[in-house]
Design an enzyme around this catalytic site. Structure first.
Site, PDB file in Angstrom:
ATOM      1  N   ARG A 103       0.823  -1.214   0.000  1.00 44.26           N
ATOM      2  CA  ARG A 103       0.000   0.000   0.000  1.00 44.26           C
ATOM      3  C   ARG A 103       0.854   1.260   0.000  1.00 44.26           C
ATOM      4  O   ARG A 103       0.553   2.219  -0.713  1.00 44.26           O
ATOM      5  CB  ARG A 103      -0.953  -0.014   1.207  1.00 44.26           C
ATOM      6  CG  ARG A 103      -1.870   1.190   1.325  1.00 44.26           C
ATOM      7  CD  ARG A 103      -2.499   1.636   0.017  1.00 44.26           C
ATOM      8  NE  ARG A 103      -3.097   0.561  -0.759  1.00 44.26           N
ATOM      9  CZ  ARG A 103      -3.306   0.613  -2.055  1.00 44.26           C
ATOM     10  NH1 ARG A 103      -2.946   1.690  -2.762  1.00 44.26           N
ATOM     11  NH2 ARG A 103      -3.857  -0.393  -2.687  1.00 44.26           N
ATOM     12  N   LYS A 138       1.629  24.968  -3.945  1.00 43.02           N
ATOM     13  CA  LYS A 138       0.397  24.332  -3.479  1.00 43.02           C
ATOM     14  C   LYS A 138       0.574  22.819  -3.528  1.00 43.02           C
ATOM     15  O   LYS A 138       0.044  22.129  -4.407  1.00 43.02           O
ATOM     16  CB  LYS A 138      -0.792  24.791  -4.318  1.00 43.02           C
ATOM     17  CG  LYS A 138      -1.082  26.281  -4.152  1.00 43.02           C
ATOM     18  CD  LYS A 138      -2.220  26.731  -5.050  1.00 43.02           C
ATOM     19  CE  LYS A 138      -2.477  28.226  -4.896  1.00 43.02           C
ATOM     20  NZ  LYS A 138      -3.538  28.712  -5.801  1.00 43.02           N
ATOM     21  N   LYS A 170       3.465  39.351  -3.949  1.00 44.37           N
ATOM     22  CA  LYS A 170       2.062  39.122  -4.268  1.00 44.37           C
ATOM     23  C   LYS A 170       1.203  40.283  -3.761  1.00 44.37           C
ATOM     24  O   LYS A 170       1.711  41.264  -3.221  1.00 44.37           O
ATOM     25  CB  LYS A 170       1.613  37.787  -3.701  1.00 44.37           C
ATOM     26  CG  LYS A 170       2.493  36.612  -4.182  1.00 44.37           C
ATOM     27  CD  LYS A 170       1.881  35.280  -3.921  1.00 44.37           C
ATOM     28  CE  LYS A 170       0.787  34.977  -4.912  1.00 44.37           C
ATOM     29  NZ  LYS A 170       0.237  33.619  -4.767  1.00 44.37           N
ATOM     30  N   GLU A 200       3.533  39.871  -8.798  1.00 43.89           N
ATOM     31  CA  GLU A 200       2.202  39.529  -9.287  1.00 43.89           C
ATOM     32  C   GLU A 200       1.439  40.815  -9.600  1.00 43.89           C
ATOM     33  O   GLU A 200       1.379  41.727  -8.767  1.00 43.89           O
ATOM     34  CB  GLU A 200       1.459  38.726  -8.233  1.00 43.89           C
ATOM     35  CG  GLU A 200       0.014  38.400  -8.576  1.00 43.89           C
ATOM     36  CD  GLU A 200      -0.706  37.739  -7.421  1.00 43.89           C
ATOM     37  OE1 GLU A 200      -0.608  36.505  -7.302  1.00 43.89           O
ATOM     38  OE2 GLU A 200      -1.340  38.462  -6.628  1.00 43.89           O
ATOM     39  N   ASP A 221      -1.934  37.673 -13.245  1.00 45.65           N
ATOM     40  CA  ASP A 221      -2.909  36.889 -12.498  1.00 45.65           C
ATOM     41  C   ASP A 221      -4.327  37.071 -13.015  1.00 45.65           C
ATOM     42  O   ASP A 221      -4.848  38.194 -13.092  1.00 45.65           O
ATOM     43  CB  ASP A 221      -2.843  37.275 -11.021  1.00 45.65           C
ATOM     44  CG  ASP A 221      -3.651  36.346 -10.145  1.00 45.65           C
ATOM     45  OD1 ASP A 221      -3.567  35.119 -10.354  1.00 45.65           O
ATOM     46  OD2 ASP A 221      -4.363  36.832  -9.247  1.00 45.65           O
TER      47      ASP A 221
END
Length: 282
Positions: A103, A138, A170, A200, A221
């Site tokens: 597994r 992410k 950002k 960004e 973006d």
């Protein structure tokens, strides 16, 4: 495709921790109770769905750490495309160890192959354009190196690995600094000359402000393909252009056709479905 394998010093602690999660204090009580200690088996890993394989060395290590007497023979390499029924690897050795490691090995192989598969789908969708497909931060906690490797196996490229290896300014950084220009100025004053700076932006006005002071890359973006085209024409090669937001297999081609250098996609790591791979007895 040449893929540099992940260093064992990075891989082994993660695989050991995953095995420990399964084995706990008592080990595999089912296999110990049911299977004689001297029994040996031969299994194959086979694809049950079409896809791209990633993580063979990690799966091999899972079996090896359970029992060094288990041998894994890979019949393809990471980055290879498979069809249903294709044999990926043959695994031989003590039956208890094979079933104990099954597994963990399949979880890693299926998860990473799923990432490689969806990455390859986007890469195929933008073929003929100059755009490269890149992942983001992410990622699953603790598995970033693994998942970014899987993106490379699928034909993609990696964005920055973490907060330490590049500056990415950002919207919240800009809001606190007061403006795009001020945020960039502060970054330039406080990082070394070898560190790349990306900002960004989500409007052409912000883009103009960024280009006036100068950056290495601009993250465009959530812009439409038409707006992206205008942005690329304005930048005119003075910085790397990266599109982000709303990129799917259906939208990727139109976004890439705008002329951007990169398509930045978070879901290829955080939401890729597992590729169905089975362990079948011979």
């Amino acid at each position: 495709m040449f893929l540099s394998p992940l260093p064992r010093v990075i891989v082994e602690p993660v695989v050991r921790a995953t095995l420990l999660e399964d084995l706990g204090l008592a080990g595999d009580i089912t296999s110990t109770a049911v299977i004689p200690a001297d029994h040996r088996s031969r299994f194959v890993m086979a694809a049950r769905k079409p896809g791209v394989i990633a993580g063979l060395d990690i799966a091999r290590l899972a079996f090896e750490l359970v029992d060094p007497a288990i041998t894994t023979t890979a019949h393809i390499a990471d980055g290879a495309r498979v069809a249903p029924g294709d044999i990926i690897a043959t695994i031989e050795g003590p039956s208890r160890g094979l079933l104990t490691g099954e597994r963990t090995a399949l979880n890693f192989l299926g998860h990473l192959s799923g990432i490689a598969t969806v990455t390859a789908g986007i890469v195929d969708a933008v073929a003929g354009t100059k755009a490269a497909v890149v992942c983001t931060r992410k990622t699953t906690p603790g598995l970033r190196a693994f998942e970014k490797y899987a993106v490379r196996a699928g034909g993609g490229m990696n964005h920055r690995f973490a907060l330490y290896d590049a500056v990415l300014i950002k919207d919240n950084h800009i809001a606190i600094a007061g403006s795009v220009a001020e945020a960039i100025s502060r970054a330039k004053a406080n990082v070394g000359h070898m560190v790349k700076i990306e900002v960004e932006v989500d409007t052409l006005d912000q883009l103009r402000e960024a280009m006036e002071i100068g950056v290495d890359a601009v993250l465009l973006d959530n812009m439409s393909p038409a707006l992206l085209k205008q942005a690329v024409e304005f930048v005119a090669g003075r910085a790397i252009t990266e599109a982000s937001g709303g990129i799917t297999p259906d939208t990727a081609a139109a976004i890439a056709a705008s002329g951007v250098d990169l398509l930045s996609i978070g879901w290829i790591t955080h939401s890729a479905p597992c590729l169905d791979i089975g362990l079948d007895s011979l």
